[in-house]
Motif scaffolding. Structure first.
Motif, PDB file in Angstrom:
ATOM      1  N   ASP A 108       0.860  -1.171   0.000  1.00 38.05           N
ATOM      2  CA  ASP A 108       0.000   0.000   0.000  1.00 38.05           C
ATOM      3  C   ASP A 108       0.904   1.230   0.000  1.00 38.05           C
ATOM      4  OD1 ASP A 108      -1.706   2.096   0.507  1.00 38.05           O
ATOM      5  OD2 ASP A 108      -2.486   1.313   2.390  1.00 38.05           O
ATOM      6  N   MET A 109       0.861   2.022  -1.097  1.00 40.71           N
ATOM      7  CA  MET A 109       1.771   3.169  -1.190  1.00 40.71           C
ATOM      8  C   MET A 109       1.164   4.439  -0.594  1.00 40.71           C
ATOM      9  SD  MET A 109       1.834   4.651  -5.083  1.00 40.71           S
ATOM     10  CE  MET A 109       0.367   5.154  -5.967  1.00 40.71           C
ATOM     11  N   GLY A 110       0.224   4.289   0.323  1.00 45.35           N
ATOM     12  CA  GLY A 110      -0.551   5.421   0.792  1.00 45.35           C
ATOM     13  C   GLY A 110       0.172   6.436   1.649  1.00 45.35           C
ATOM     14  N   THR A 111       1.406   6.175   2.049  1.00 46.69           N
ATOM     15  CA  THR A 111       2.157   7.151   2.841  1.00 46.69           C
ATOM     16  C   THR A 111       3.494   7.425   2.161  1.00 46.69           C
ATOM     17  OG1 THR A 111       3.306   5.511   4.206  1.00 46.69           O
ATOM     18  CG2 THR A 111       1.128   6.225   4.967  1.00 46.69           C
ATOM     19  N   ASN A 112       4.133   8.525   2.553  1.00 48.83           N
ATOM     20  CA  ASN A 112       5.431   8.866   1.977  1.00 48.83           C
ATOM     21  C   ASN A 112       6.465   7.774   2.243  1.00 48.83           C
ATOM     22  OD1 ASN A 112       4.457  11.413   1.125  1.00 48.83           O
ATOM     23  ND2 ASN A 112       4.794  12.251   3.163  1.00 48.83           N
ATOM     24  N   GLU A 113       6.430   7.193   3.443  1.00 54.62           N
ATOM     25  CA  GLU A 113       7.389   6.154   3.783  1.00 54.62           C
ATOM     26  C   GLU A 113       7.207   4.927   2.898  1.00 54.62           C
ATOM     27  OE1 GLU A 113       5.493   7.816   5.931  1.00 54.62           O
ATOM     28  OE2 GLU A 113       7.064   9.096   6.800  1.00 54.62           O
ATOM     29  N   ARG A 114       5.940   4.537   2.669  1.00 57.61           N
ATOM     30  CA  ARG A 114       5.692   3.368   1.828  1.00 57.61           C
ATOM     31  C   ARG A 114       5.988   3.672   0.362  1.00 57.61           C
ATOM     32  NH1 ARG A 114      -0.088   1.930   4.548  1.00 57.61           N
ATOM     33  NH2 ARG A 114       0.678   1.239   6.586  1.00 57.61           N
ATOM     34  N   TYR A 115       5.739   4.909  -0.041  1.00 57.28           N
ATOM     35  CA  TYR A 115       6.061   5.296  -1.415  1.00 57.28           C
ATOM     36  C   TYR A 115       7.558   5.163  -1.657  1.00 57.28           C
ATOM     37  CZ  TYR A 115       6.212   8.137  -5.678  1.00 57.28           C
ATOM     38  OH  TYR A 115       6.428   8.579  -6.960  1.00 57.28           O
ATOM     39  N   ARG A 116       8.365   5.603  -0.695  1.00 58.40           N
ATOM     40  CA  ARG A 116       9.814   5.407  -0.796  1.00 58.40           C
ATOM     41  C   ARG A 116      10.145   3.910  -0.837  1.00 58.40           C
ATOM     42  NH1 ARG A 116       9.939   9.519   3.234  1.00 58.40           N
ATOM     43  NH2 ARG A 116      10.832  11.474   2.481  1.00 58.40           N
ATOM     44  N   LYS A 117       9.521   3.151   0.063  1.00 56.51           N
ATOM     45  CA  LYS A 117       9.818   1.719   0.170  1.00 56.51           C
ATOM     46  C   LYS A 117       9.545   1.007  -1.147  1.00 56.51           C
ATOM     47  CE  LYS A 117      10.692  -2.066   2.656  1.00 56.51           C
ATOM     48  NZ  LYS A 117      10.338  -3.175   1.751  1.00 56.51           N
ATOM     49  N   VAL A 118       8.461   1.378  -1.830  1.00 57.12           N
ATOM     50  CA  VAL A 118       8.171   0.783  -3.136  1.00 57.12           C
ATOM     51  C   VAL A 118       9.334   1.019  -4.095  1.00 57.12           C
ATOM     52  CG1 VAL A 118       6.742   1.050  -5.208  1.00 57.12           C
ATOM     53  CG2 VAL A 118       5.657   0.825  -2.974  1.00 57.12           C
ATOM     54  N   HIS A 119       9.879   2.234  -4.096  1.00 53.34           N
ATOM     55  CA  HIS A 119      10.983   2.550  -5.012  1.00 53.34           C
ATOM     56  C   HIS A 119      12.258   1.800  -4.639  1.00 53.34           C
ATOM     57  CE1 HIS A 119       8.423   5.761  -6.581  1.00 53.34           C
ATOM     58  NE2 HIS A 119       9.233   5.767  -7.618  1.00 53.34           N
ATOM     59  N   TRP A 120      12.534   1.710  -3.358  1.00 51.14           N
ATOM     60  CA  TRP A 120      13.746   0.985  -2.972  1.00 51.14           C
ATOM     61  C   TRP A 120      13.583  -0.499  -3.305  1.00 51.14           C
ATOM     62  CZ3 TRP A 120      14.607   5.450  -3.459  1.00 51.14           C
ATOM     63  CH2 TRP A 120      14.627   6.474  -2.523  1.00 51.14           C
ATOM     64  N   ASP A 121      12.381  -1.044  -3.139  1.00 51.81           N
ATOM     65  CA  ASP A 121      12.131  -2.433  -3.537  1.00 51.81           C
ATOM     66  C   ASP A 121      12.274  -2.609  -5.046  1.00 51.81           C
ATOM     67  OD1 ASP A 121      11.652  -3.129  -0.919  1.00 51.81           O
ATOM     68  OD2 ASP A 121       9.466  -3.226  -1.119  1.00 51.81           O
ATOM     69  N   LEU A 122      11.837  -1.610  -5.797  1.00 54.06           N
ATOM     70  CA  LEU A 122      11.968  -1.665  -7.249  1.00 54.06           C
ATOM     71  C   LEU A 122      13.437  -1.668  -7.659  1.00 54.06           C
ATOM     72  CD1 LEU A 122      10.458  -1.544 -10.019  1.00 54.06           C
ATOM     73  CD2 LEU A 122      10.666   0.945  -9.878  1.00 54.06           C
ATOM     74  N   LEU A 123      14.225  -0.791  -7.039  1.00 54.76           N
ATOM     75  CA  LEU A 123      15.652  -0.728  -7.356  1.00 54.76           C
ATOM     76  C   LEU A 123      16.378  -2.000  -6.925  1.00 54.76           C
ATOM     77  CD1 LEU A 123      16.499   2.977  -6.433  1.00 54.76           C
ATOM     78  CD2 LEU A 123      16.149   2.011  -8.710  1.00 54.76           C
ATOM     79  N   ASP A 124      15.928  -2.610  -5.836  1.00 54.40           N
ATOM     80  CA  ASP A 124      16.525  -3.870  -5.366  1.00 54.40           C
ATOM     81  C   ASP A 124      15.955  -5.071  -6.112  1.00 54.40           C
ATOM     82  OD1 ASP A 124      18.203  -2.682  -3.501  1.00 54.40           O
ATOM     83  OD2 ASP A 124      16.721  -2.789  -1.883  1.00 54.40           O
ATOM     84  N   ARG A 125      15.004  -4.817  -7.038  1.00 55.17           N
ATOM     85  CA  ARG A 125      14.335  -5.838  -7.845  1.00 55.17           C
ATOM     86  C   ARG A 125      13.578  -6.844  -6.986  1.00 55.17           C
ATOM     87  NH1 ARG A 125      12.864  -3.406 -11.385  1.00 55.17           N
ATOM     88  NH2 ARG A 125      12.697  -4.998 -12.991  1.00 55.17           N
ATOM     89  N   LYS A 126      13.095  -6.397  -5.825  1.00 53.19           N
ATOM     90  CA  LYS A 126      12.163  -7.209  -5.058  1.00 53.19           C
ATOM     91  C   LYS A 126      10.800  -7.247  -5.731  1.00 53.19           C
ATOM     92  CE  LYS A 126      14.409  -6.353  -0.612  1.00 53.19           C
ATOM     93  NZ  LYS A 126      14.294  -5.730   0.740  1.00 53.19           N
ATOM     94  N   CYS A 127      10.529  -6.237  -6.541  1.00 56.24           N
ATOM     95  CA  CYS A 127       9.406  -6.281  -7.471  1.00 56.24           C
ATOM     96  C   CYS A 127       9.987  -6.024  -8.860  1.00 56.24           C
ATOM     97  CB  CYS A 127       8.314  -5.278  -7.118  1.00 56.24           C
ATOM     98  SG  CYS A 127       8.875  -3.590  -6.856  1.00 56.24           S
ATOM     99  N   SER A 128       9.444  -6.684  -9.849  1.00 63.90           N
ATOM    100  CA  SER A 128      10.125  -6.718 -11.144  1.00 63.90           C
ATOM    101  C   SER A 128       9.354  -5.998 -12.239  1.00 63.90           C
ATOM    102  CB  SER A 128      10.365  -8.176 -11.563  1.00 63.90           C
ATOM    103  OG  SER A 128       9.148  -8.909 -11.592  1.00 63.90           O
ATOM    104  N   PHE A 129       8.679  -4.893 -11.897  1.00 63.90           N
ATOM    105  CA  PHE A 129       8.004  -4.117 -12.931  1.00 63.90           C
ATOM    106  C   PHE A 129       9.027  -3.700 -13.988  1.00 63.90           C
ATOM    107  CE2 PHE A 129       5.871  -2.829  -8.860  1.00 63.90           C
ATOM    108  CZ  PHE A 129       4.786  -3.676  -9.004  1.00 63.90           C
ATOM    109  N   PRO A 130       8.684  -3.841 -15.257  1.00 64.29           N
ATOM    110  CA  PRO A 130       9.639  -3.476 -16.303  1.00 64.29           C
ATOM    111  C   PRO A 130      10.007  -1.993 -16.237  1.00 64.29           C
ATOM    112  CG  PRO A 130       7.825  -4.766 -17.223  1.00 64.29           C
ATOM    113  CD  PRO A 130       7.433  -4.412 -15.819  1.00 64.29           C
ATOM    114  N   LEU A 131      11.271  -1.703 -16.416  1.00 66.84           N
ATOM    115  CA  LEU A 131      11.765  -0.332 -16.460  1.00 66.84           C
ATOM    116  C   LEU A 131      12.064   0.035 -17.908  1.00 66.84           C
ATOM    117  CD1 LEU A 131      14.256  -0.519 -13.451  1.00 66.84           C
ATOM    118  CD2 LEU A 131      11.959   0.481 -13.442  1.00 66.84           C
TER     119      LEU A 131
END
Length: 347
Positions: free
Chosen positions: A217-240
């Motif tokens: 849930d990206m509903g807060t600033n902290e979670r919004y950051r966490k989504v991006h750090w997970d994306l950069l760490d490839r914990k989620c694999s959305f195509p870039l």
């Protein structure tokens, strides 16, 4: 089967970033999340969509259009007033198939949909709720289920030691159109607090199944950051759209990099970005399309949306900046969250 994407919420917890923007259009990895979601569901075999819109609907409509450039079909259900989750579904009723998928469009997920649909067909109830397990259920509505998966009640924000489970509503549902007869028209109705409990009371079959895959849930600033750090760490694999240039460094098209620039991975650099000499970018930096980064800039744990301008010697740490901001020189900006209405931010 059509998918209904609920994209009409105000996104109040992400303000000021979402002051003039639907929350599902907030960029995730330099692409609007709603576009990521659309393409993910297309990969899951869904190519017909209805998008429920209310807050700045023209931004969504102008970006996605009729869906043809993405190889899908899109229709829109516009809310004249905020109708809540169930009210938004009822408002879209005439556009929906007899069986349809509902997705809260501000939830970041990379979930396999087919097992949820197969389970729904198997149990023959009217609703299947995708569930996810959380460590601390005290901030959520928690479900209690029978051994065969039928949901018998929701417990809203229980104390951790009193929660019947750690399973919560993931904001993904498979529904039969028949279930909509219990939702009133043109009225704000919560599906979690009103409709699902009523359907349980009517004994029409409300079941739950754990989903597999990334969920946030990206509903807060902290979670919004966490989504991006997970994306950069490839914990989620959305195509870039950017190309990986080295281990953990993604760079877009037409990027100009000055002499002595140091990238500390992971970093994501969008298209048409200019980075001045001897700047240090990263770790955990996301630079949007069209940004200009001055000389001797230090940027870490920071997300810049498109078209930002960072002056020489600025130091950005743990920041989120919205579209088209100008950031002043020689200032350390801690935990900053700004949007375009802020204008120029200087020391």
């Amino acid at each position: 089967m059509k998918a209904l994407l609920l994209a009409g919420g105000l996104g109040t917890r992400l303000r000021p970033l979402t002051e003039n923007l639907p929350k599902p259009m907030a960029p995730v990895g330099n692409r609007p999340w709603l576009e990521h979601l659309l393409l993910h569901l297309k990969r899951e075999g869904i190519d017909e969509f209805v998008i429920a819109v209310k807050h700045y609907p023209e931004i969504i409509q102008n970006h996605l259009g009729d869906g043809s450039r993405f190889g899908v079909q899109i229709e829109y259900a516009i809310e004249q007033s905020l109708l809540g989750t169930a009210g938004a579904i009822k408002n879209a009723e005439s556009l929906l198939s007899d069986r349809f998928l509902v997705v809260n469009a501000d939830i970041i997920h990379e979930v396999s949909i087919l097992p949820l649909v197969e389970y729904h067909i198997q149990h023959k109830g009217l609703v299947t709720i995708g569930l996810t397990e959380v460590e601390d259920p005290s901030h959520y509505g928690v479900v209690q289920q029978t051994d065969n998966g039928e949901i018998v009640r929701f417990v809203e924000k229980p104390k951790q030691d009193e929660a019947p489970s750690r399973r919560i509503n993931a904001g993904i549902y498979v529904m039969e159109k028949e279930a909509l007869q219990w939702i009133p028209k043109n009225k704000a109705v919560s599906i979690e607090k009103e409709t699902f409990p009523l359907l349980i009371e009517k004994n029409v079959g409300v079941f739950g199944k754990i989903i597999n895959g990334y969920w946030m849930d990206m509903g807060t600033n902290e979670r919004y950051r966490k989504v991006h750090w997970d994306l950069l760490d490839r914990k989620c694999s959305f195509p870039l759209k950017e190309k990986e240039q080295g281990n953990g460094i993604w760079v877009g098209k037409d990027v100009q990099i000055g002499s002595g620039v140091l990238f500390l991975p992971p970093v994501l650099i969008g298209d048409q970005v200019h980075i001045g000499e001897r700047s240090v970018i990263g770790p955990y930096a996301v630079i949007g399309d069209g940004c200009t980064i001055g000389k001797h800039v230090r940027c870490s744990e920071t997300i810049l949306w498109d078209d930002c301008k960072v002056h020489d010697s600025a130091q950005l740490s743990n920041c989120i900046f919205g579209y088209d901001l100008e950031l002043g020189a020689s200032h350390i900006l801690y935990q900053a969250v700004m949007n375009r209405t802020a204008g120029v931010l200087q020391g």
